[in-house]
Design a protein around this motif. Sequence first.
Motif, PDB file in Angstrom:
ATOM      1  N   THR A  15      55.361  47.207  45.581  1.00 49.54           N
ATOM      2  CA  THR A  15      54.020  47.749  45.752  1.00 49.54           C
ATOM      3  C   THR A  15      53.129  46.569  46.095  1.00 49.54           C
ATOM      4  O   THR A  15      53.159  45.552  45.401  1.00 49.54           O
ATOM      5  CB  THR A  15      53.504  48.438  44.481  1.00 49.54           C
ATOM      6  OG1 THR A  15      54.342  49.568  44.194  1.00 49.54           O
ATOM      7  CG2 THR A  15      52.058  48.905  44.658  1.00 49.54           C
ATOM      8  N   GLU A  17      49.197  45.709  46.650  1.00 46.58           N
ATOM      9  CA  GLU A  17      47.858  46.266  46.492  1.00 46.58           C
ATOM     10  C   GLU A  17      46.830  45.159  46.595  1.00 46.58           C
ATOM     11  O   GLU A  17      47.094  44.006  46.259  1.00 46.58           O
ATOM     12  CB  GLU A  17      47.706  47.041  45.186  1.00 46.58           C
ATOM     13  CG  GLU A  17      47.890  46.228  43.936  1.00 46.58           C
ATOM     14  CD  GLU A  17      47.542  47.002  42.674  1.00 46.58           C
ATOM     15  OE1 GLU A  17      46.704  47.924  42.713  1.00 46.58           O
ATOM     16  OE2 GLU A  17      48.103  46.652  41.629  1.00 46.58           O
ATOM     17  N   CYS A  18      45.642  45.510  47.082  1.00 47.17           N
ATOM     18  CA  CYS A  18      44.569  44.526  47.199  1.00 47.17           C
ATOM     19  C   CYS A  18      43.241  45.229  47.458  1.00 47.17           C
ATOM     20  O   CYS A  18      43.202  46.391  47.844  1.00 47.17           O
ATOM     21  CB  CYS A  18      44.855  43.536  48.314  1.00 47.17           C
ATOM     22  SG  CYS A  18      44.997  44.259  49.943  1.00 47.17           S
ATOM     23  N   TRP A  19      42.185  44.473  47.210  1.00 46.05           N
ATOM     24  CA  TRP A  19      40.839  44.889  47.581  1.00 46.05           C
ATOM     25  C   TRP A  19      40.525  44.235  48.913  1.00 46.05           C
ATOM     26  O   TRP A  19      40.830  43.049  49.111  1.00 46.05           O
ATOM     27  CB  TRP A  19      39.831  44.437  46.528  1.00 46.05           C
ATOM     28  CG  TRP A  19      39.926  45.229  45.270  1.00 46.05           C
ATOM     29  CD1 TRP A  19      40.672  44.923  44.174  1.00 46.05           C
ATOM     30  CD2 TRP A  19      39.279  46.461  44.993  1.00 46.05           C
ATOM     31  NE1 TRP A  19      40.527  45.909  43.224  1.00 46.05           N
ATOM     32  CE2 TRP A  19      39.671  46.859  43.692  1.00 46.05           C
ATOM     33  CE3 TRP A  19      38.406  47.279  45.716  1.00 46.05           C
ATOM     34  CZ2 TRP A  19      39.209  48.029  43.108  1.00 46.05           C
ATOM     35  CZ3 TRP A  19      37.950  48.438  45.123  1.00 46.05           C
ATOM     36  CH2 TRP A  19      38.352  48.806  43.837  1.00 46.05           C
ATOM     37  N   HIS A  78      40.002  49.658  48.004  1.00 44.89           N
ATOM     38  CA  HIS A  78      41.294  49.285  47.415  1.00 44.89           C
ATOM     39  C   HIS A  78      42.401  49.932  48.240  1.00 44.89           C
ATOM     40  O   HIS A  78      42.388  51.145  48.467  1.00 44.89           O
ATOM     41  CB  HIS A  78      41.379  49.762  45.962  1.00 44.89           C
ATOM     42  CG  HIS A  78      42.638  49.341  45.280  1.00 44.89           C
ATOM     43  ND1 HIS A  78      43.774  50.109  45.284  1.00 44.89           N
ATOM     44  CD2 HIS A  78      42.931  48.219  44.574  1.00 44.89           C
ATOM     45  CE1 HIS A  78      44.719  49.490  44.610  1.00 44.89           C
ATOM     46  NE2 HIS A  78      44.232  48.338  44.159  1.00 44.89           N
ATOM     47  N   LEU A  79      43.345  49.122  48.689  1.00 48.40           N
ATOM     48  CA  LEU A  79      44.509  49.607  49.428  1.00 48.40           C
ATOM     49  C   LEU A  79      45.760  49.321  48.622  1.00 48.40           C
ATOM     50  O   LEU A  79      45.877  48.244  48.018  1.00 48.40           O
ATOM     51  CB  LEU A  79      44.624  48.925  50.785  1.00 48.40           C
ATOM     52  CG  LEU A  79      43.497  49.179  51.772  1.00 48.40           C
ATOM     53  CD1 LEU A  79      43.672  48.301  53.008  1.00 48.40           C
ATOM     54  CD2 LEU A  79      43.463  50.638  52.172  1.00 48.40           C
ATOM     55  N   ALA A  80      46.686  50.244  48.620  1.00 46.78           N
ATOM     56  CA  ALA A  80      47.991  50.034  47.988  1.00 46.78           C
ATOM     57  C   ALA A  80      49.054  50.638  48.900  1.00 46.78           C
ATOM     58  O   ALA A  80      48.854  51.719  49.461  1.00 46.78           O
ATOM     59  CB  ALA A  80      48.049  50.672  46.609  1.00 46.78           C
ATOM     60  N   THR A  82      53.325  51.265  48.941  1.00 45.23           N
ATOM     61  CA  THR A  82      54.569  51.216  48.183  1.00 45.23           C
ATOM     62  C   THR A  82      55.740  51.463  49.128  1.00 45.23           C
ATOM     63  O   THR A  82      55.602  52.169  50.130  1.00 45.23           O
ATOM     64  CB  THR A  82      54.607  52.271  47.066  1.00 45.23           C
ATOM     65  OG1 THR A  82      54.643  53.581  47.648  1.00 45.23           O
ATOM     66  CG2 THR A  82      53.409  52.148  46.141  1.00 45.23           C
ATOM     67  N   GLN A 145      51.003  56.928  41.593  1.00 42.11           N
ATOM     68  CA  GLN A 145      49.600  57.102  41.939  1.00 42.11           C
ATOM     69  C   GLN A 145      48.714  56.884  40.716  1.00 42.11           C
ATOM     70  O   GLN A 145      47.672  56.242  40.803  1.00 42.11           O
ATOM     71  CB  GLN A 145      49.357  58.485  42.539  1.00 42.11           C
ATOM     72  CG  GLN A 145      47.916  58.684  42.983  1.00 42.11           C
ATOM     73  CD  GLN A 145      47.694  60.014  43.670  1.00 42.11           C
ATOM     74  OE1 GLN A 145      48.525  60.921  43.638  1.00 42.11           O
ATOM     75  NE2 GLN A 145      46.541  60.141  44.315  1.00 42.11           N
ATOM     76  N   ILE A 148      48.364  53.190  40.029  1.00 45.39           N
ATOM     77  CA  ILE A 148      47.457  52.581  41.011  1.00 45.39           C
ATOM     78  C   ILE A 148      46.012  52.893  40.637  1.00 45.39           C
ATOM     79  O   ILE A 148      45.158  52.004  40.629  1.00 45.39           O
ATOM     80  CB  ILE A 148      47.805  53.050  42.435  1.00 45.39           C
ATOM     81  CG1 ILE A 148      49.148  52.452  42.865  1.00 45.39           C
ATOM     82  CG2 ILE A 148      46.698  52.685  43.426  1.00 45.39           C
ATOM     83  CD1 ILE A 148      49.747  53.068  44.107  1.00 45.39           C
ATOM     84  N   ILE A 152      43.054  50.173  39.497  1.00 49.50           N
ATOM     85  CA  ILE A 152      41.762  50.013  40.167  1.00 49.50           C
ATOM     86  C   ILE A 152      40.675  49.805  39.113  1.00 49.50           C
ATOM     87  O   ILE A 152      39.814  48.946  39.263  1.00 49.50           O
ATOM     88  CB  ILE A 152      41.449  51.236  41.060  1.00 49.50           C
ATOM     89  CG1 ILE A 152      42.401  51.264  42.265  1.00 49.50           C
ATOM     90  CG2 ILE A 152      39.995  51.225  41.518  1.00 49.50           C
ATOM     91  CD1 ILE A 152      42.325  52.546  43.080  1.00 49.50           C
TER      92      ILE A 152
END
Length: 176
Positions: A15, A17-19, A78-80, A82, A145, A148, A152
Amino acid sequence: LELPPHSLDGYDALTIECWVRVDRVGFFTRLFEFGSQKDRFAATWNSSFNVHSTLRGENSWGIADGFISRWDEVGWVHLAITGDGRTFQAFLNGAVLIDHPSPETFHVGGDGSRYLFGKDAFGGEEEPFEGAMDGVRIWNRVLTQAEIQDGIKTPQPWGTPGLVALVDASTQKVQS
Protein backbone atom coordinates in the motif's frame (compact mmCIF):
# COMPACT_ATOMS: atom_id res chain seq x y z
CA LEU A 1 11.97 11.27 -3.92
CA GLU A 2 13.74 8.05 -4.79
CA LEU A 3 14.16 4.89 -2.72
CA PRO A 4 17.20 2.63 -3.21
CA PRO A 5 16.85 -0.03 -5.94
CA HIS A 6 15.52 -3.40 -4.75
CA SER A 7 14.54 -1.96 -1.33
CA LEU A 8 10.97 -3.23 -1.81
CA ASP A 9 11.87 -6.61 -3.32
CA GLY A 10 10.16 -9.65 -1.89
CA TYR A 11 6.83 -8.09 -0.95
CA ASP A 12 3.73 -9.75 -2.37
CA ALA A 13 1.51 -6.77 -1.51
CA LEU A 14 2.00 -3.04 -0.98
CA THR A 15 0.00 0.00 0.00
CA ILE A 16 1.43 3.36 -1.02
CA GLU A 17 -0.23 6.35 0.62
CA CYS A 18 0.59 10.04 0.79
CA TRP A 19 -0.76 13.55 1.04
CA VAL A 20 -0.34 15.64 -2.12
CA ARG A 21 -0.97 19.22 -3.10
CA VAL A 22 -1.00 19.57 -6.85
CA ASP A 23 0.33 22.85 -8.25
CA ARG A 24 0.06 21.85 -11.90
CA VAL A 25 -1.22 18.76 -13.67
CA GLY A 26 0.56 17.96 -16.91
CA PHE A 27 -0.52 15.68 -19.74
CA PHE A 28 0.47 12.65 -17.63
CA THR A 29 1.80 13.66 -14.24
CA ARG A 30 3.67 10.96 -12.33
CA LEU A 31 2.78 10.21 -8.70
CA PHE A 32 4.97 7.12 -8.37
CA GLU A 33 6.62 4.47 -10.49
CA PHE A 34 8.15 1.24 -9.29
CA GLY A 35 10.24 -0.71 -11.82
CA SER A 36 10.93 -0.35 -15.55
CA GLN A 37 8.67 -0.08 -18.58
CA LYS A 38 8.58 -3.86 -18.96
CA ASP A 39 7.79 -4.66 -15.32
CA ARG A 40 6.27 -1.87 -13.22
CA PHE A 41 3.52 -0.62 -10.94
CA ALA A 42 2.71 3.07 -11.40
CA ALA A 43 0.19 5.84 -10.75
CA THR A 44 -0.23 8.92 -12.95
CA TRP A 45 -2.91 11.47 -13.61
CA ASN A 46 -4.14 14.06 -16.06
CA SER A 47 -7.87 14.74 -15.77
CA SER A 48 -8.25 11.08 -14.79
CA PHE A 49 -6.32 9.05 -12.25
CA ASN A 50 -4.50 6.09 -13.76
CA VAL A 51 -3.03 3.17 -11.88
CA HIS A 52 -1.40 0.53 -14.01
CA SER A 53 0.70 -2.56 -13.85
CA THR A 54 2.97 -3.83 -16.59
CA LEU A 55 4.44 -7.29 -16.93
CA ARG A 56 6.43 -8.40 -19.99
CA GLY A 57 5.40 -5.17 -21.70
CA GLU A 58 1.63 -5.83 -21.31
CA ASN A 59 -0.30 -3.07 -19.48
CA SER A 60 -3.35 -3.37 -17.29
CA TRP A 61 -5.00 0.01 -16.56
CA GLY A 62 -7.44 1.14 -13.92
CA ILE A 63 -8.83 4.60 -14.70
CA ALA A 64 -10.96 7.00 -12.64
CA ASP A 65 -12.30 9.80 -14.80
CA GLY A 66 -13.00 13.27 -13.47
CA PHE A 67 -10.16 13.24 -10.96
CA ILE A 68 -8.13 16.47 -10.66
CA SER A 69 -7.97 18.49 -13.85
CA ARG A 70 -5.19 20.88 -14.73
CA TRP A 71 -7.50 23.76 -13.79
CA ASP A 72 -8.68 22.56 -10.36
CA GLU A 73 -7.29 24.02 -7.16
CA VAL A 74 -8.03 21.38 -4.54
CA GLY A 75 -5.46 21.92 -1.78
CA TRP A 76 -4.14 18.85 0.02
CA VAL A 77 -5.65 15.44 -0.79
CA HIS A 78 -4.85 11.97 0.49
CA LEU A 79 -4.09 9.29 -2.10
CA ALA A 80 -3.66 5.59 -1.40
CA ILE A 81 -2.90 2.81 -3.88
CA THR A 82 -2.95 -0.87 -2.96
CA GLY A 83 -1.78 -3.87 -4.96
CA ASP A 84 -1.44 -7.57 -4.24
CA GLY A 85 -0.21 -8.84 -7.61
CA ARG A 86 -3.72 -9.77 -8.76
CA THR A 87 -5.70 -6.58 -8.22
CA PHE A 88 -5.11 -2.94 -7.40
CA GLN A 89 -7.20 -0.21 -5.83
CA ALA A 90 -6.87 3.56 -5.61
CA PHE A 91 -8.44 5.82 -3.00
CA LEU A 92 -8.98 9.59 -2.85
CA ASN A 93 -9.50 10.87 0.71
CA GLY A 94 -10.51 7.34 1.73
CA ALA A 95 -13.10 6.80 -1.03
CA VAL A 96 -12.52 4.06 -3.62
CA LEU A 97 -11.71 5.48 -7.06
CA ILE A 98 -10.40 2.35 -8.77
CA ASP A 99 -10.94 -1.34 -8.06
CA HIS A 100 -9.23 -3.22 -10.87
CA PRO A 101 -8.44 -6.91 -11.26
CA SER A 102 -5.38 -7.46 -13.43
CA PRO A 103 -5.67 -10.08 -16.20
CA GLU A 104 -2.15 -11.24 -15.29
CA THR A 105 -0.28 -11.43 -12.01
CA PHE A 106 2.04 -8.44 -11.63
CA HIS A 107 4.92 -7.52 -9.30
CA VAL A 108 3.89 -4.79 -6.84
CA GLY A 109 7.49 -3.54 -6.68
CA GLY A 110 8.00 -3.80 -10.43
CA ASP A 111 11.39 -5.28 -11.32
CA GLY A 112 13.06 -3.44 -8.42
CA SER A 113 15.24 -1.30 -10.67
CA ARG A 114 13.83 1.96 -9.31
CA TYR A 115 11.28 3.38 -6.90
CA LEU A 116 10.44 6.93 -7.90
CA PHE A 117 7.95 9.43 -6.51
CA GLY A 118 7.05 12.47 -8.59
CA LYS A 119 9.76 11.74 -11.17
CA ASP A 120 9.41 10.87 -14.81
CA ALA A 121 11.73 8.05 -15.83
CA PHE A 122 10.86 7.80 -19.53
CA GLY A 123 10.27 11.23 -21.03
CA GLY A 124 7.71 11.67 -23.75
CA GLU A 125 4.23 12.55 -22.49
CA GLU A 126 4.98 11.71 -18.84
CA GLU A 127 5.85 14.71 -16.67
CA PRO A 128 7.30 15.11 -13.19
CA PHE A 129 4.99 15.96 -10.33
CA GLU A 130 4.67 19.67 -9.55
CA GLY A 131 3.44 20.42 -6.06
CA ALA A 132 4.13 19.03 -2.61
CA MET A 133 4.06 15.52 -1.13
CA ASP A 134 4.08 14.60 2.53
CA GLY A 135 3.37 11.64 4.78
CA VAL A 136 4.49 9.08 2.20
CA ARG A 137 3.97 5.67 3.77
CA ILE A 138 4.64 2.30 2.20
CA TRP A 139 3.13 -0.77 3.81
CA ASN A 140 4.04 -4.40 3.09
CA ARG A 141 0.39 -5.40 2.85
CA VAL A 142 -2.89 -4.22 1.40
CA LEU A 143 -4.61 -1.85 3.82
CA THR A 144 -8.39 -2.05 3.95
CA GLN A 145 -10.52 0.98 3.17
CA ALA A 146 -11.28 1.36 6.89
CA GLU A 147 -7.56 1.29 7.76
CA ILE A 148 -6.87 3.95 5.11
CA GLN A 149 -9.68 6.12 6.45
CA ASP A 150 -8.41 5.70 10.04
CA GLY A 151 -4.86 6.54 8.90
CA ILE A 152 -6.07 9.79 7.35
CA LYS A 153 -7.37 10.88 10.75
CA THR A 154 -4.46 9.47 12.77
CA PRO A 155 -1.33 8.71 10.71
CA GLN A 156 0.58 5.69 11.97
CA PRO A 157 4.09 6.40 13.29
CA TRP A 158 7.36 4.77 12.27
CA GLY A 159 7.65 1.40 13.99
CA THR A 160 4.05 0.39 13.29
CA PRO A 161 4.06 -3.28 12.15
CA GLY A 162 3.95 -3.52 8.36
CA LEU A 163 5.14 0.05 7.74
CA VAL A 164 8.31 -0.41 5.66
CA ALA A 165 9.00 3.18 4.53
CA LEU A 166 8.03 6.62 5.80
CA VAL A 167 8.87 10.05 4.41
CA ASP A 168 7.45 12.77 6.60
CA ALA A 169 8.20 16.50 6.49
CA SER A 170 7.62 16.83 10.24
CA THR A 171 10.61 14.58 10.95
CA GLN A 172 12.61 15.65 7.88
CA LYS A 173 13.68 11.99 7.53
CA VAL A 174 13.34 9.07 5.17
CA GLN A 175 12.97 5.90 7.20
CA SER A 176 13.05 2.43 5.70
